[in-house]
Design a protein around this motif. Structure first.
Motif, mmCIF file in Angstrom:
data_model
loop_
_atom_site.group_PDB
_atom_site.id
_atom_site.type_symbol
_atom_site.label_atom_id
_atom_site.label_comp_id
_atom_site.label_asym_id
_atom_site.label_seq_id
_atom_site.Cartn_x
_atom_site.Cartn_y
_atom_site.Cartn_z
ATOM 1 N N ALA A 74 -7.366 -8.586 -34.465
ATOM 2 C CA ALA A 74 -7.111 -7.390 -35.031
ATOM 3 C C ALA A 74 -7.725 -6.171 -34.265
ATOM 4 N N ALA A 75 -8.665 -6.325 -33.502
ATOM 5 C CA ALA A 75 -9.212 -5.182 -32.505
ATOM 6 C C ALA A 75 -8.263 -4.712 -31.452
ATOM 7 N N GLU A 76 -7.646 -5.789 -30.940
ATOM 8 C CA GLU A 76 -6.578 -5.661 -29.971
ATOM 9 C C GLU A 76 -5.531 -4.748 -30.490
ATOM 10 N N VAL A 77 -4.839 -5.069 -31.725
ATOM 11 C CA VAL A 77 -3.856 -4.508 -32.311
ATOM 12 C C VAL A 77 -4.261 -2.961 -32.641
ATOM 13 N N ALA A 78 -5.291 -2.780 -33.240
ATOM 14 C CA ALA A 78 -5.802 -1.471 -33.680
ATOM 15 C C ALA A 78 -5.769 -0.534 -32.536
ATOM 16 N N ALA A 79 -6.074 -1.156 -31.448
ATOM 17 C CA ALA A 79 -6.226 -0.430 -30.137
ATOM 18 C C ALA A 79 -4.906 0.124 -29.503
#
Length: 367
Positions: A17-22
Motif C-alpha cells: 500500500a505504501a509503495e502504491v500510494a507513492a
C-alpha cells in the motif's frame, strides 16, 4: 490521476500500500479489509511514509459478494489489487507440530482453500458490479488464477512469484529490469527455492530466464543473489516485483515489459507486455504459449498440484496426498469449487482448532 482499491491490510498488503500510494499516477488509495484496527494502522503507515498521500480506509468483508459488488460499483476504482486470504501463506512458519509439519510438506496446494476463497468471492463481485478495472491478484496466483479461469473469473494478472525471479536475475546480472529486457517463464514452486538460493537437484528443470533480444538463456541467474528468508524478507521482494505491474495497469501508464503470474488465468508465470488493462504475451521465439503452459503445469507439481480440471476441480499429487494421509486423507482429496467452505473448516480443525466455530471459514483474513 487514478484511484486504486487495495484489499487486505496484512503484512504484505500494508507494505505494498505504501509503495502504491507513492506512485505518481495514483491520486487516491482506498484500503479495504475486515479489521478496522489493521486498516487504521496501514493508513497511518502509508501517510507516514508518503506525506500528503490521499489514503482512505474502507471496512469490507470481501467474502460477502453482494456487499463487495456494491462497493466496487460505488468506488469505481481504476485498478483493484487483491492481497487478502483466509490465512497468510506464512501462517505455519516456525510451527513444528505434527499437523502443520505434514501439511507444509504436502505443498501449498493443500492450503489452496485458504488462498482461493476470497479471490473467488472478489471476482464474482467484480462480475456482478459490472466494473471493467483490471484486477491484480497476489493470493497464490499461479494456481488460483487458472482455477478462477475455469469459472470465467480470471483476474487480469497475478503479482509476485515469477516477477521475483526476474528481479533476482536482474540483480545477479547487474541489470535494470525496467530498462534491460529480462524475460522469465517460471512457477511459484520454483520461486520459493530459487529466492532462498537453493538450486534444484541435477536433472530437474529450472525457470527459463532470457536476457536481451535476440534472447540469451541464463537460467542460473535467479539462484545467484544472496538468499532471501521466508517471511518478511520474501514480502519485501514481493512488493518490489508487484509495484511496477500495478503502475503499468493504471490508465495512461507507460508500457512495461515484465514477467507476471497467471496472465488471463494461465498456470504459472510468463513474460508479458503491460499497458493499462491490456496484457499481451511476450515470449521469446524459441518457446510457444502452449509449450510454456505445459512447462508451468508440470512445475506446479512442486506445489502439490497434479491437475486442474476444466470445471475447476484440483487434483493433488501423490506426494501431497501421502504427506497428509496420517493427518486426514480428506485433506488430499480432489478439491471442487463447491467444497471450499467444507475444506477450509477441515484445515482449521487441524491447524487452528481455536477458531472452530460457526464462522470458521472467515476466522482470520490476512494480507
Amino acid at each position: 490521476m487514478s484511484k486504486v482499491l487495495l484489499i487486505g491490510a496484512g503484512g504484505v498488503g500494508t507494505r505494498l500500500a505504501a509503495e502504491v500510494a507513492a506512485l505518481a499516477g495514483v491520486s487516491e488509495l482506498v484500503l479495504a479489509g475486515r479489521s478496522e484496527a489493521r486498516l487504521a494502522t496501514a493508513q497511518r503507515s502509508c501517510q507516514a511514509q508518503v506525506p500528503g498521500a490521499r489514503v482512505r480506509g474502507l471496512p469490507l468483508d470481501v467474502g460477502v459478494v453482494e456487499r463487495t459488488a456494491e462497493v466496487l460499483a460505488a468506488e469505481s476504482p481504476d485498478v483493484v489489487v487483491m492481497c487478502a486470504s483466509l490465512r497468510s501463506a506464512w501462517d505455519l512458519l516456525g510451527r513444528s507440530d505434527e499437523q502443520a509439519t505434514a501439511i507444509t510438506r504436502a505443498g501449498l496446494a493443500v492450503r489452496l482453500p485458504y488462498m482461493v476463497t476470497l479471490p473467488l468471492a472478489l471476482m464474482r463481485a467484480v462480475k456482478e458490479s459490472g466494473i471493467t478495472a483490471p484486477v491484480a491478484n497476489l493470493c497464490f496466483p499461479d494456481v488460483t488464477g487458472p482455477v478462477l479461469a475455469t469459472q470465467g473469473l480470471a483476474p487480469t494478472v497475478g503479482l509476485g512469484n515469477v516477477g521475483m525471479l526476474l528481479l533476482r536475475a536482474a540483480e545477479a546480472a547487474g541489470l535494470d529490469p525496467r530498462r534491460d529486457l529480462i524475460r522469465v517463464v517460471g512457477h511459484h514452486a520454483q520461486m520459493f527455492t530459487a529466492a532462498q538460493g537453493i538450486r534444484p537437484p541435477a536433472g530437474e528443470d529450472t525457470p527459463r530466464t532470457y536476457l536481451g533480444d535476440p534472447p540469451r538463456r541464463a537460467d542460473d541467474l535467479p539462484y545467484r543473489p544472496a538468499a532471501r528468508q521466508p517471511g518478511s524478507d520474501f514480502d519485501a521482494l514481493t512488493v518490489a516485483a508487484s509495484t511496477p505491474v500495478i503502475e503499468a495497469l493504471l490508465p495512461d501508464a507507460a508500457p512495461l515489459r515484465w514477467s507476471v503470474p497467471a496472465p488471463e488465468g494461465l498456470p504459472g508465470g510468463y513474460p508479458v507486455r503491460l499497458q493499462g488493462s491490456t496484457v499481451t504475451m511476450d515470449l521469446p521465439d524459441d518457446i510457444t504459449v502452449e509449450e510454456a503452459v505445459a512447462l508451468n503445469s508440470t512445475w506446479a507439481r512442486g506445489d502439490g498440484i497434479q491437475e486442474i480440471l476444466p470445471d475447476g476441480t484440483v487434483h493433488m499429487t501423490e506426494r501431497a496426498r501421502e504427506a497428509v494421509a496420517e493427518v486426514d486423507r480428506g485433506l488430499g482429496e480432489p478439491l471442487r469449487i463447491e467444497d471450499l467452505p467444507e475444506r477450509v473448516a477441515l484445515l482449521d480443525h487441524y491447524l487452528h482448532p481455536e477458531s472452530n466455530d460457526s464462522d470458521a471459514p472467515h476466522s482470520s483474513i490476512e494480507g
